[in-house]
Design a protein around this motif. Sequence first.
Motif, PDB file in Angstrom:
ATOM      1  N   TYR A  13       0.879  -1.174   0.000  1.00  0.00           N
ATOM      2  CA  TYR A  13       0.000   0.000   0.000  1.00  0.00           C
ATOM      3  C   TYR A  13       0.911   1.217   0.000  1.00  0.00           C
ATOM      4  O   TYR A  13       1.530   1.545   1.002  1.00  0.00           O
ATOM      5  CB  TYR A  13      -0.893  -0.040   1.242  1.00  0.00           C
ATOM      6  N   LEU A  30      -2.591   5.601  10.726  1.00  0.00           N
ATOM      7  CA  LEU A  30      -2.811   4.584   9.709  1.00  0.00           C
ATOM      8  C   LEU A  30      -3.517   3.382  10.325  1.00  0.00           C
ATOM      9  O   LEU A  30      -3.123   2.901  11.386  1.00  0.00           O
ATOM     10  CB  LEU A  30      -1.483   4.116   9.111  1.00  0.00           C
ATOM     11  N   VAL A  32      -3.949   0.087   8.580  1.00  0.00           N
ATOM     12  CA  VAL A  32      -3.619  -0.608   7.340  1.00  0.00           C
ATOM     13  C   VAL A  32      -3.099  -2.025   7.574  1.00  0.00           C
ATOM     14  O   VAL A  32      -2.925  -2.790   6.617  1.00  0.00           O
ATOM     15  CB  VAL A  32      -2.567   0.193   6.532  1.00  0.00           C
ATOM     16  N   THR A 220      -8.416  -0.147  -1.289  1.00  0.00           N
ATOM     17  CA  THR A 220      -8.929  -0.636  -0.016  1.00  0.00           C
ATOM     18  C   THR A 220     -10.427  -0.869  -0.194  1.00  0.00           C
ATOM     19  O   THR A 220     -11.091  -0.213  -1.000  1.00  0.00           O
ATOM     20  CB  THR A 220      -8.670   0.366   1.114  1.00  0.00           C
ATOM     21  N   PRO A 267      -8.533   4.039   6.557  1.00  0.00           N
ATOM     22  CA  PRO A 267      -7.163   3.552   6.368  1.00  0.00           C
ATOM     23  C   PRO A 267      -6.101   4.601   6.691  1.00  0.00           C
ATOM     24  O   PRO A 267      -5.074   4.285   7.311  1.00  0.00           O
ATOM     25  CB  PRO A 267      -7.134   3.167   4.887  1.00  0.00           C
ATOM     26  N   THR A 268      -6.340   5.823   6.267  1.00  0.00           N
ATOM     27  CA  THR A 268      -5.405   6.909   6.570  1.00  0.00           C
ATOM     28  C   THR A 268      -6.187   8.138   7.011  1.00  0.00           C
ATOM     29  O   THR A 268      -7.284   8.407   6.510  1.00  0.00           O
ATOM     30  CB  THR A 268      -4.543   7.284   5.343  1.00  0.00           C
TER      31      THR A 268
END
Length: 300
Positions: A13, A30, A32, A220, A267-268
């Motif tokens: 990623y 994050l 992830v 994602t 995710p972020t």
Amino acid sequence: MMSGTDMNFAIRYLTRYSYDADVVDNLNALRVKPAANGRQRCDEFGVRLTPEVRLHHHADYFGTEVVEFEVSRPHRQLTIDVRARVSTKSPGEPPQATWEALSEPSYRESGGEFLLHTEDAVGDPALAELINTTRATSNPLATVMLISELIPDRFEYRRGATFVDSPIADLLEAGAGVCQDFVHLGLCLLRHHGIAARYVSGYLFAAGADSAEESIEVDTHAWLEALLPLPGRGDPVWVGADPTNRGLAGENHVKIGHGRHYADVPPTKGVYRGVANAELEASVTMTRLERTDPASIARS
């Protein structure tokens, strides 16, 4: 140990932010890392940053691992390079308990906050019709399956039709959205029927088990998990369902974490100080691997 039906994936990623002026105090969180659970094992995980700074790890309220960092000095670029190796296996057959099991105090306790509505479109006739259409099924599992098929039948998957913070009213109005919109609507419908449900963030190897492709570019992904009672006695179990892909989640779904809705597991997420515009480039590459001994991964 996992059985011979395991799937093994390498995931990369890669995220690049470019700023048109200096920024400072760039704080990021994050989510992830592939989760570890009964059907999934994360064999390797790492994050590399440019500029390099110290990483901090902790688990959030829902148990998802969070990687946090701060770039305090002035910079115009930020690169986040995430790599992981993960093994998954097919979930077991979902239980087919009766509707009466949802009224048991033990089920309500297990469902907790995932029974509560976090988003709704009160008074929207389209939502009322969907609730009514999904009401008359033989058991909770049948409702989960029906919702997973009905949403992609009624709504088009179309990028740009909604935004990351769009309520389900936007999906109902536009008639189109993306996976997180489909999941939010699915959660709303399941909770209206007394079924505890949660939002899942992760990765999906969308090439399929019969495809010859071993490495693909993906995004994602989002799906949901519904809490289904076991027939007779026993703790209820979470069953994954993917309303974007018309069925239950399987071994090609790699879970990161879960929450009540998207805002619990982005995710972020980040903020920075500075008068600058940011340009984002992001890519996720999943590679299907032969079955791998974790010890050999550690040596590689």
